[in-house]
Every structure is written in structure tokens, then in C-alpha cells.
Write an enzyme that holds these catalytic residues in place. Structure first.
Site, short mmCIF file in Angstrom:
data_model
loop_
_atom_site.label_atom_id
_atom_site.label_comp_id
_atom_site.label_asym_id
_atom_site.label_seq_id
_atom_site.Cartn_x
_atom_site.Cartn_y
_atom_site.Cartn_z
N ILE A 151 -8.32 -114.30 -25.12
CA ILE A 151 -8.39 -113.32 -26.20
C ILE A 151 -9.61 -112.44 -25.96
CG2 ILE A 151 -8.65 -112.98 -28.68
CD1 ILE A 151 -5.97 -114.21 -27.93
N LYS A 152 -9.42 -111.13 -26.01
CA LYS A 152 -10.55 -110.21 -25.83
C LYS A 152 -11.19 -109.91 -27.18
CE LYS A 152 -10.32 -106.84 -22.72
NZ LYS A 152 -9.84 -105.67 -21.94
#
Length: 955
Positions: A151-152
Site C-alpha cells: 500500500i502506498k
């Protein structure tokens, strides 16, 4: 990307693949469905040693917005679900991410979870919201469900705590938008803390991975731009400055890497490593070369080092394969890197300031890209939905278009649309607006409980009622009236009638129109304390009891808010059912709640299909819809800008004959929501369009067109207005059921317009003032048996004229013609005339008031409102008293040829109507409005005819 280019087989050389010999993993900054599906991505893994993939909004926008890769899935999804652009994008993106994750999974397994990842970004809109970022990360992690997902999360001060939190929960994260050493240090610290928290809780930390995305070329873009400007200006340090071109970003990265190496030596990290922790590797991002004077592989060649990642854009990927050179560059000349940073500081290049700016710009840039991405998805969605969505077109003068566009750009940049959905009162005045926003959620909520309404409809049908008579006022009656007028009687179901008047003749007309023995009565009142529904209930309950003999409550249903007086009455009188409203929805926003749905269901309307139609509008105006694609927001911006910038505050509503009654509902929504604090939108409904020459420059025309049943005369008149440069917003409905979409579309637009007008669109203070004045008069009647005496300031034939002292003085003591001439002589350009008739609203009186209002319009060249009391008191009455002081009012009252008693009360319906008219007029006068009341003595029809004649002569 040139996927066909292969390494030299004879030499077996491939610099991309050989990066692994230096401890670096090449990742690809690119994702596209066809690229994954046709084997191109796997080929990079097999031949180039690709170790991971990153995505971002700009990449997805290019992938989804063009071509046909996604069309089949979009079509399939929209056939099954009603989705917002954001929801549709997410489903498409997750499909891509999952497919990419499967291609990369063998790398994940081979590297024991160090590589093989694909990243998916939390919404860029959340960059400065810690809790929302963490919540989004958890949701996306669960939705994708692949172990090699990252997840960014942005490395903003608000993003870093969210990163630490989800790391402690076992989520792998790519922390992005890092530019400064200080920010990187904070991120690495947060990673270690997150692991420590998880380890202390006895949980496995070996399956967590993270990278810190440290941006490179953007720094040189800023620094070198400043250098070039100063050199051009003849700076005394020109030579020293030129020596730093293309060096600061790489030096910054090398110094960050040195910090990483130091931390990895610490006892604190060794303890975590012993427990199986993976290091948080530095990932070099923004490694495409922007400056054409530099090597196109500069930011790959100069940043090669152990335990690092380089996420490479496609063109640079190809270029490095072709002519890249390998060496352990990251640890070369480290002392020189520190000197470069010292030198830039000495020369005032302000790297710290640049990196702060780049974070802000980066967040804004990602938001812009996300807007474009969601806009591209919205375009695709609209294409596939076609006529299932109402369509809006605005023909505007250039200056108004520019002003509306400025409003929309402000909403885009500041995220006001998202704030509105977050129920943030700062969108308006920062008052208690958040308490009145459940209308945003009511369609989803009612769809979740639609079976209750469907069961009710079946029961009504089974009982064989011939009629449904709804007793209510304002928000409780106008929406149901639109449904009754639009759909008529539905086969197999009772006919829906809506009574919203205290005029005794009108009450009796409705009583005669229904079969009391076979009528279902719906008493609709939010508060339960409103006078009109209470006395109408008392009257018809007694009438039903007389007709039925006993247990009249079995023919009664209440729609009211929980805990209201009406709930108590319904329980006491044995009502068949009680349906509850939502306290946090004001009456005029309640049509898609039980206040509109219960009578609709009783009348046999397919409430499920009705709500699903409304849901399309909800989704089109969602928090994820960019302003450029949010028709409801655009409408609100147009109305708000027209009123505030150009004085175009008269919203003229034109509707196709088959949906004409939408205008009556819209009148209340617009007037009661915006008409306050001396500003607002004045709705003009049910006006037969004239030639452009009869209009001033104070109008916006809203044309609601049922496309299959458009009226040729309206079409011609609208075309003439557009040709004359008048602002016209056309909203096309393909089906009558689309009025449900129109309801939400206009509710949202009104909320937006209220923000532009800088008022609270959810209160209605001046409606309450009228109620107070009416209450004083009815109380006086109960105490004395009569209303307080009043004396006309003039009498002329069958007419008595009343006004406060100021208005009476202005109008003089002449005959009817002189008084009306003086009254209408006060009308100026930009004003409007309100004809407010407290008489029975039937076909004859409606034709009469239309003829009068059109004559006034054509002669005076101003907008005219034709209203019947007391129904307008709960509608446009708010704007007439609290809105702009541009109204000139003629109130009309008359002798009642018959009256009706109110059971349990001393006063009658006629007394109540008289009290309402007088209370209304008192508030108009107190507000300094130009107002005149004419009372017709004797036969109403003859009096109206004579009044029309005199008005015609007066103007």
C-alpha cells in the site's frame, strides 16, 4: 516500452538483470491491463530480472482513460451495480493489481518476500489525514487480498503516523513522496517503531516489507531551475552554481543512504532483524531524466547500491537496458555528496525549502492526476450508462461561465466536494450544518430497508383502498405531490391525493373527492407540532370515524420523526402503522426518505426502482467525482455565481408538461434553503415562457425536459432564449422515474449554491417567524372568540386594502386603480412581483393567477411568482421574507362562502387561514417589504375577475 528488444544472447549480458549483483532490485513504474495480459510483464520478469511494479494515479489514468482495455469489465460492472467513479476505478484497479500480483508472485516466493511486490496508492486526497489514510490502507489491503501487495502512503507529517500504525498491524507499505533527509529519517523511525510494537505483542514481523520512496529528479528540476535563473541574472557565484547542476539530488540520495546504513548497524535494528524483520529499503523514485542535457539514465547509473530499489519509468527502463553502465555508484564519493549539500546551503539554494515545496506540490500533483483519472473513468461510465443518467447541458454567457468555472476550480483545489460528503460544516458557515446532512446517505439507507416499503405496498393493495389522502405541508407534501401528478393512478393501487391547505373550500373539495370508507389517510409531519397537519388529521379522523363507525385509526398511517407529538397521537388513536423519518434531514430534503417513499409505495410506485434511479444521481455527485464531471455541483456553481456575481437570482423553472410539478417541489427547495440574510435564489415556477424581450437580466432558466415528451412550444421558446444569450441549464430525463435522480441532483446543487452564497442552506428562520405570528392570532381567537380587529386604509367597491403604516402612506387613499397603480409603480428593474392568493387552489383559480402574473411580467418586464396560501408559507415564503429585498407583493384574501369546524378547537379552518395570511403579511411588513393586501368581499369569482381587470389597467 520496447518489449521485443532482447539482451545480447552471445554475451548473455543484461544490465537490468545484473543490477541484482549490486544488491539493487529494478521495479517498473508502469501498469496496464493489456501489458499484463499479453505476457509483456512476465517477459520483463524472465528476461530483465524485473522485481516489482509501482502504480500511481497518472499511470492508471493513461491506462483506463484511453483505448478499450477496460470496456468489457466496465460494461459488466455497470450492468450489476450502481457505482460512483471512485468505486468503479477501484474495482478496475484492484483487478489490475491482482493480475499483476500473480505475475510477480514467483519473484515474491523466490526472494522470500523481499521483492515481487505491486503497489496500490491510498487516495491522494487523504495525504493530510492520518486516520483516514490508515483506514483506507486497511480497506485496500483487505480488498486486494494478495500477500505481495504494498500500500502506498505519502510521507507527509500526517501520513507517517498512519504508516507506523498499519505496519504494526502487518501491512506492507511503500512510503512515497520523500524528498528530504529529515522526512526519510522520520519514516525509517516509524517503520522500526511499527515493527517493535508488533514484535512486543508477540506477532510475526517476518512477513512485512516496506520501501521508502525517495524522489530524485524533481529536486534537480527545482534546484537547477534556480541555478539557471541566477546565472542568467549575472550572479556573482555563477561558476560555483553551475558546478552544482545535476548534482544536488544525487548527493541528497547518497546522504540518505548513509543514514540507512548507520541505522542498520544499530543494536535496535539487529534485534528486529534477529526476529526476521526485513529492512525498509530505499527506493529511488522519479528517476526519469527531465533535463535533456543530462544522460537519460543518470538517475539509475548514479544510485546503484545494496539493499535498494529503483522504480524506473518505461522509457528509462528501455534506455538503461540499451546503454546503461553498472557500478556500485551509491557509495562512491560520499564525502563529495556531503560537500555538495554544504555548498548548496552556502549558495542559498535552500534544499530544505525546495523539499518542503516539492511535498506540497507532489500531493497537489497526485490529486490533480487523481482528478484526471476519476474524470476519465467518469467519462467512460457516462458513455456506457447513456440515458440511464440524467444529462445536463449549460448554455451560458461567457462571463457567467467563467465565474462558474472559477467556483468549480476552487471546489476542486480545496476538496470541498469531499468535505461536503464528510459533513464538514466549514463548506458553509461552520455552524450546525453537519446536523442536517443525512439526506446524503438516505438513498442507500432506504434501499437497505426497501423490503419494508414493498411489504407495505402489498398490504395497501390487499386491503383494497380506493384512495390515499396525504395530509401535510411543505416538505411533507410537495414531494408526494410530484409523484402523484407525475405518475397518476397506478393500476391496481389507490389514487394518491395530497392536501396541503387550510382553505375550507379546498378541504371540503378533497373530502368530496375520496371515498372516506375506502381511503387510507397518511398524516405526514416531521415535528408533529405543525398546525396544519394536526388540524387536518383532527378533521379527517372525525370524518373517517363517522363514515366507518368505529376504529378509524386502522385507516391511518403516520410519517413522522421519532419521539414527535405525532407519534404520540398515532399511538393513542390506534394508527395502522407509523413510519419514521430521519431527524437529521430537513423537510425540503426529505423526499427520498419515508416522507416521500411511504405515499409513493401506497400509491403503487416501484420504490426499489425509484431509489435505484436516485442512487445513480447520488453516485454521479459522489465525493470521488471531480467537479468537471459532477453535474449537480456544476449546477450549484452556476446558480451561486449567477446570483452573487451578476444579480441573476431569479431561477425560472421550466418543466415538460408530464413532469411539470417538479417546479413546485423545487420552489421550496431553492427558496427555503437559500432565501435568508438578504440574499438567495428566487424560484419562478409554472411560468409560460415569453419572448426574450419580456425578461430582464436577472434570470437563470432551468429547463427540465422529459426527452420523449418534450413540448414543441417550450423547445422553441428555450431555443430563442439561448440565441438571445440568456443563461439556460437544460436537464434531460429519459424516463419519468428519473425524477428521483432530479430530486437528489437539485438537493446537492442547492447545497453547493448555499455555500457560494455563504449561508446555511439547512435552516429556515423566517418560516418560523410566520408560524409565531399565526400562533399569536389563533391564540387570541381562542381567548376572545374573534381575531384582533383590523381596519382597511382604503375601500373601493368589493375591495378592502390593508397595509402597514409605511406602505399605506406610500400608496395613498385613492380607488383600487390608483392604489394598485401606485403599488406596481414601485417595481424596478431586477425586482419581482409576488401574487400571494389565500384562496382555493383549483383549475379556475390557477388559470386566473397565471393570466395575472403573465400580464404583470409582460408589462413590467420583471419576474412574477404566482402562489397560493397557506401552502407557499412552507415554501417560497422563507425567501420572500428573508431573501433579497426585491419583492413587491400583492396578497389576496377573500370571504369564505363556507367554513369548516376544527374538531376539538374553538377556531375554524377559515380562522386559521385568515390568521396565516395576516401573520404572513405582518412579517413581510416588519421586514420592510413593499406589500399590499387586497381583501375581496362577496363572490370570489366576480371579485377575481374585477381585480384582474384593475391590475391590467394599473400596469
Amino acid at each position: 516500452m520496447d518489449v521485443d528488444q532482447k539482451p545480447d544472447a552471445a554475451k548473455g549480458a543484461n544490465v537490468l538483470r545484473d543490477l541484482s549483483k549490486f544488491g539493487q532490485s529494478p521495479w517498473l513504474d508502469f501498469i496496464q491491463r493489456s501489458y499484463t495480459a499479453d505476457g509483456s510483464l512476465k517477459k520483463l520478469v524472465d528476461e530483465d530480472g524485473l522485481r516489482g511494479v509501482t502504480s500511481n494515479p497518472a499511470i492508471f489514468e493513461k491506462a483506463m482513460g484511453y483505448g478499450t482495455d477496460y470496456d468489457a469489465q466496465i460494461k459488466d460492472l455497470l450492468a450489476k451495480e450502481i457505482l460512483s467513479p471512485g468505486e468503479l476505478y477501484e474495482k478496475l484497479a484492484i483487478t489490475d493489481i491482482k493480475a499483476t500480483a500473480k505475475v510477480m508472485h514467483p519473484v515474491f516466493v523466490e526472494t522470500k518476500g523481499l521483492d515481487g511486490y505491486v503497489s496500490l496508492e491510498v487516495s491522494p486526497y487523504l495525504a493530510f489525514e492520518t486516520k483516514a489514510t490508515a483506514d483506507e490502507a486497511r480497506r485496500l489491503w483487505a480488498a486486494v487480498g494478495e500477500e505481495n501487495l504494498m500500500i502506498k502512503i505519502p510521507g507527509t507529517p500526517e501520513g507517517i503516523p498512519a504508516f507506523q500504525e498499519v505496519t504494526s498491524e502487518g501491512i506492507s507499505v511503500n512510503v512515497t513522496l520523500l524528498f528530504s533527509l529529515e522526512a526519510y529519517k522520520n519514516v525509517l523511525e516509524a517503520y522500526i517503531k511499527g515493527l517493535e510494537i508488533r514484535h512486543a505483542a508477540g506477532k510475526d514481523i517476518s512477513k512485512i516489507a516496506s520501501v521508502a520512496s525517495f524522489f530524485v529528479s524533481r529536486i534537480d528540476g527545482k534546484i537547477d531551475g534556480a541555478i539557471d535563473r541566477r546565472v542568467k541574472e549575472g550572479d556573482k557565484d555563477a561558476e560555483a552554481l553551475k558546478a552544482l547542476r545535476g548534482k544536488v539530488a544525487i548527493a541528497n540520495a547518497k546522504v540518505a543512504y548513509q543514514h540507512y546504513l548507520e541505522v542498520m548497524k544499530s543494536e535496535r535494528w539487529k534485534k528486529l532483524a534477529a526476529a526476521g524483520a526485513n529492512p525498509q529499503r530505499l527506493l529511488w523514485a522519479s528517476t526519469g531524466t527531465k533535463d535533456k542535457t543530462f544522460s537519460d539514465v543518470l538517475y539509475v547509473e548514479e544510485l546503484i547500491g545494496e539493499d535498494t530499489v529503483n522504480t524506473i519509468p518505461p522509457a528509462t527502463f528501455d534506455a538503461f537496458r540499451d546503454h546503461g553502465k553498472l557500478r556500485a555508484s551509491l557509495t562512491e564519493n560520499v564525502d563529495d555528496a556531503f560537500k555538495v549539500l554544504e555548498q548548496q546551503a552556502r549558495l542559498g539554494l535552500d534544499l530544505d525549502g525546495v523539499t518542503k515545496t516539492l511535498v506540497t506540490e507532489g500531493c497537489a500533483s497526485f490529486c490533480d492526476a487523481f482528478d484526471q483519472l476519476l474524470g476519465a473513468v467518469a467519462n467512460k461510465q457516462a458513455t456506457f450508462l447513456g440515458s440511464r443518467l440524467i444529462e445536463q447541458k449549460a448554455d451560458l454567457p461567457a462571463d457567467l461561465k467563467a465565474a462558474a468555472d472559477a467556483v468549480l476550480e476552487d471546489w476542486r483545489k480545496t476538496g470541498k466536494g469531499r468535505k461536503l460528503w464528510a459533513k464538514d460544516a466549514s463548506v458553509w458557515t461552520g455552524g450546525d450544518e453537519a446536523k442536517w446532512l443525512k439526506w446524503l446517505d438516505i438513498v442507500d439507507e432506504r434501499l437497505a430497508h426497501v423490503a419494508e416499503l414493498e411489504a407495505f405496498a402489498s398490504e395497501v393493495k390487499a386491503k383494497g383502498f380506493s384512495d390515499v389522502l396525504l395530509l401535510g405541508m411543505g416538505g411533507s407534501s410537495l414531494g408526494p405531490e410530484v409523484i402523484a401528478e407525475t405518475f397518476g393512478q397506478i393500476a391496481g393501487f389507490p389514487k394518491l391525493h395530497v392536501l396541503d391547505s387550510t382553505d375550507p373550500q379546498q378541504v371540503k373539495t378533497f373530502e368530496n373527492a375520496v371515498d372516506l370508507k375506502n381511503t387510507l389517510f397518511i398524516v405526514s409531519s416531521k415535528s408533529g407540532g405543525t398546525l396544519e397537519p394536526n388540524i387536518l388529521k383532527a378533521y379527517f379522523f372525525a370524518a373517517a370515524e363517522k363514515a366507518l363507525g368505529s376504529a378509524p385509526g386502522k385507516h391511518f398511517v403516520a410519517v413522522t420523526d421519532p419521539g414527535s407529538h405525532m407519534e404520540d397521537v398515532a399511538k393513542k388513536d390506534g394508527f395502522w402503522k407509523i413510519f419514521y423519518g430521519e431527524k437529521q434531514i430537513g423537510g425540503r430534503f426529505s423526499v427520498l426518505s419515508n416522507f416521500g417513499l411511504v405515499p409513493a409505495a401506497a400509491a403503487g410506485l416501484d420504490v426499489r426502482a425509484f431509489l435505484e434511479s436516485a442512487l445513480r444521481s447520488v453516485k454521479e455527485a459522489s465525493a470521488s467525482t471531480p467537479p468537471a464531471h459532477n453535474g449537480a455541483m456544476q449546477l450549484g456553481a452556476i446558480l451561486g455565481a449567477a446570483a452573487t456575481k451578476f444579480g441573476r437570482d431569479k431561477v425560472t423553472i421550466v418543466a415538460s408538461p408530464a413532469i411539470y410539478d417538479l417546479g413546485a417541489w423545487l420552489e421550496q427547495l431553492l427558496a427555503e434553503s437559500t432565501g435568508k440574510k438578504g440574499t438567495g435564489l428566487i424560484p419562478i415556477d409554472d411560468e409560460t415562457l415569453g419572448a426574450p424581450g419580456v425578461y430582464g437580466k436577472d434570470r437563470v432558466f432551468a429547463y427540465l425536459r422529459l426527452t420523449g415528451e418534450a413540448c414543441p412550444k417550450q423547445e422553441k421558446a428555450i431555443a430563442a432564449l439561448i440565441a438571445a444569450g440568456e443563461p439556460v441549464v437544460t436537464i434531460d430525463l429519459a424516463d419519468k422515474l428519473d425524477i428521483a435522480q432530479a430530486f437528489f441532483h437539485w438537493e446537492y446543487a442547492t447545497a453547493v449554491a448555499g455555500s457560494v452564497l455563504e449561508i446555511d442552506p439547512f435552516d429556515q428562520p423566517d418560516v418560523e417567524f410566520s408560524k409565531i405570528e399565526t400562533k399569536k392570532l389563533t391564540t387570541a381567537f381562542n381567548e376572545t372568540g374573534k381575531l384582533p380587529p383590523e381596519t382597511p386604509f382604503a375601500t373601493s367597491g368589493a375591495f378592502e386594502f390593508f397595509a402597514d403604516d409605511v406602505n399605506a402612506k406610500a400608496l395613498g387613499q385613492g380607488d383600487a386603480l390608483a392604489i394598485l397603480k401606485a403599488h406596481f409603480g414601485r417595481v424596478k428593474a431586477g425586482d419581482y412581483v409576488g401574487v400571494l392568493a389565500y384562496i382555493e387552489r383549483d383549475l379556475k383559480t390557477r388559470e386566473w393567477i397565471q393570466a395575472v402574473r403573465l400580464n404583470l411580467r409582460d408589462q413590467l418586464k420583471v419576474a412574477t411568482a404566482a402562489e397560493f396560501g397557506p401552502r407557499f408559507l412552507h415554501s417560497t415564503g422563507q425567501a420572500y421574507k428573508g431573501g433579497p429585498d426585491s419583492g413587491v407583493f400583492l396578497q389576496i384574501t377573500a370571504d369564505d362562502h363556507a367554513d369548516l369546524a376544527v374538531p376539538g378547537e374553538r377556531f375554524t379552518f377559515g380562522v386559521v387561514k385568515a390568521a396565516q395570511a395576516r401573520g404572513d403579511f405582518d412579517v413581510l411588513s416588519e421586514r420592510g417589504r413593499r406589500a399590499l393586501r387586497v381583501h375581496i368581499k362577496g363572490p370570489l369569482e366576480a371579485g377575481l375577475a374585477e381585480l384582474a381587470t384593475v391590475i391590467g389597467k394599473a400596469v
